[in-house]
Enzyme design. Structure first.
Site, PDB file in Angstrom:
ATOM      1  N   ILE A  12       0.821  -1.218   0.000  1.00  0.00           N
ATOM      2  CA  ILE A  12       0.000   0.000   0.000  1.00  0.00           C
ATOM      3  C   ILE A  12       0.854   1.266   0.000  1.00  0.00           C
ATOM      4  CG2 ILE A  12      -2.005  -1.090   1.058  1.00  0.00           C
ATOM      5  CD1 ILE A  12      -1.168   0.225   3.712  1.00  0.00           C
ATOM      6  N   LEU A  14       3.623   3.990   1.379  1.00  0.00           N
ATOM      7  CA  LEU A  14       3.806   4.550   2.719  1.00  0.00           C
ATOM      8  C   LEU A  14       2.504   5.203   3.187  1.00  0.00           C
ATOM      9  CD1 LEU A  14       7.424   5.954   2.778  1.00  0.00           C
ATOM     10  CD2 LEU A  14       6.516   3.867   3.778  1.00  0.00           C
ATOM     11  N   HIS A  15       1.550   4.346   3.479  1.00  0.00           N
ATOM     12  CA  HIS A  15       0.257   4.761   4.013  1.00  0.00           C
ATOM     13  C   HIS A  15      -0.024   3.904   5.237  1.00  0.00           C
ATOM     14  CE1 HIS A  15      -0.561   7.246   0.539  1.00  0.00           C
ATOM     15  NE2 HIS A  15      -0.121   6.255  -0.208  1.00  0.00           N
ATOM     16  N   ALA A  16      -0.813   4.428   6.144  1.00  0.00           N
ATOM     17  CA  ALA A  16      -1.251   3.697   7.337  1.00  0.00           C
ATOM     18  C   ALA A  16      -0.084   3.053   8.089  1.00  0.00           C
ATOM     19  CB  ALA A  16      -2.325   2.687   6.970  1.00  0.00           C
ATOM     20  N   PRO A  18       2.544   0.943   7.307  1.00  0.00           N
ATOM     21  CA  PRO A  18       3.927   1.074   6.845  1.00  0.00           C
ATOM     22  C   PRO A  18       4.501   2.483   7.078  1.00  0.00           C
ATOM     23  CG  PRO A  18       2.632  -0.080   5.209  1.00  0.00           C
ATOM     24  CD  PRO A  18       1.673   0.445   6.238  1.00  0.00           C
TER      25      PRO A  18
END
Length: 97
Positions: A12, A14-16, A18
């Protein structure tokens, strides 16, 4: 000036989660790290909001940097290079999917 390139491998980007893991690791270095990709200005890698809104997608190449002038007192370029290497490894070790 210490610089490292890495490829974002989290499915995904660099979201949420990570992004949170990465920002936490950057903060733990105690260094003013920036992250950028082609076409955008560098953002403060210690800021979850800036990292998440910069749209670092899976597969994109990023540049991590610490400017020598921004090094905290008592910290060396060698330490910064080592920290950036560790952060690059983290970005490249997150699951691709």
């Amino acid at each position: 000036m210490p610089v490292r390139k890495a490829t974002v491998t989290a499915a995904i980007g660099l979201h949420a989660r990570p992004a949170a893991v990465f920002v936490r690791a950057v903060t733990e270095t105690g260094l003013p790290v920036t992250i950028r990709k082609a076409g955008i200005d560098a953002v403060d890698a210690r800021s979850l909001l800036e990292v998440m809104t910069a749209d670092f997608n899976c597969g994109c190449e990023v540049e991590l940097r610490v400017t020598e002038a921004a090094l905290p007192a008592g910290r060396s370029v060698v330490e910064a290079e080592s920290a950036l290497s560790g952060l690059a490894e983290l970005l490249e070790s997150q699951k691709a999917g």
